[in-house]
Write a protein that holds these residues in place. Structure first.
Motif: not given
Length: 285
Positions: A236-240, A244-247, A266-270, A279-281
């Motif tokens: 969940t920490e990588r979900l925003t 436009d309403g998409r995730l 505080g969250a690791a990103q690539r 990322a995936r939309v």
């Protein structure tokens, strides 16, 4: 899952080396296994029997052990890193065998790391045995489509959603049938299983990886591996949410580029060379 990992390390796995064997499957088989629990059990049973047989064969050939026993804990994962339907197996296997010692008590015998040809031979055997099992169950090329895929007859909508998820395609809306939207450095996600690495083989869509091994005393790393193998589908920490309403779901694993880690909030990103996080939309704007 943290409690399960701690339990496995403290009370289940002996202090011996552990190797991870990951079996991925052809798309058609992934689709059917996603809703057929009996088939999933059958496929896993074939894989474990073949894997243990290979370990015993090598123990007899290399260590002259005529009778030996193996051990493993398997996690059945039903998802991929990009939230796509992908039933596959993470087997944490004792990297050796137990055999009776001079006093009759079990003694551990570590096996050398498998060679590439060992992994290829096992992958070929698993592919042959699973395909033979499918044919005996009536799932061969000449099978009745209604028998092979009852989900499409009983719930065509769910079957369509599942099939598109397995293929990493958009299932509904104006972009139905297209690949999911990716941000950042792009590669063909369907080719990930074909990447060449040590102790990795692919035969007829069956992909087997066995290059991760944990030393006997490295219990902290073993616990991290157990957590990884048994992780939930969504971090969940990588979900925003997008305006436009998409995730937007940021992927943890890098693609084939010079990606690097960045700690942000505080969250690791690539991050890739372009400065964008792979990322995936999810959704259809």
């Amino acid at each position: 899952m943290a409690d399960t990992a701690a339990h496995l390390v403290d009370r289940v796995f002996p202090i011996v080396p552990v190797r991870q064997w990951v079996l991925s499957l052809p798309f058609g088989l992934r689709y059917r296994m996603a809703y057929d629990a009996r088939l999933t059990s059958n496929v896993l049973n074939v894989f474990i029997r073949a894997l243990f047989g290979e370990l015993r064969r090598r123990a007899q050939q290399l260590l002259n052990l005529r009778s030996s026993q193996c051990g493993a804990v398997t996690f059945v994962q039903r998802f991929g890193d990009a939230l796509n339907a992908n039933v596959h197996f993470h087997c944490l296997v004792i990297d050796g065998v137990y055999a009776a010692g001079g006093d009759g008590r079990p003694e551990f015998h570590q096996l050398p790391a498998p060679e590439d040809e060992d992994v290829l031979r096992l992958t070929t055997l698993v592919s042959q045995k699973i395909q033979s099992r499918l044919e005996r169950r009536g799932f061969g090329a000449e099978a009745d489509p209604q028998q092979v895929d009852p989900l499409s007859q009983g719930d065509a909508g769910m079957a369509d959603l599942l099939a598109n998820s397995v293929r990493r395609r958009i299932a509904v809306g104006s972009n139905a049938g297209r690949g999911v939207v990716r941000l950042g450095d792009q590669i063909d996600g369907d080719s990930l299983d074909t990447l060449q690495s040590p102790r990795c083989a692919m035969v007829s869509g069956f992909s087997l990886h066995a290059n991760v091994c944990i030393e006997a005393r490295d219990r902290m790393r073993l616990e991290r591996l157990c957590r990884y193998a048994g992780r939930p589908a969504v971090a969940t920490e990588r979900l925003t949410a997008l305006p436009d309403g998409r995730l937007l779901y940021r992927l943890k694993r890098p693609w084939r580029d010079e990606s690097c880690n960045l700690l942000q909030g505080g969250a690791a990103q690539r991050l890739g060379p372009s400065g964008k996080s792979p990322a995936r939309v999810v959704g259809d704007a």
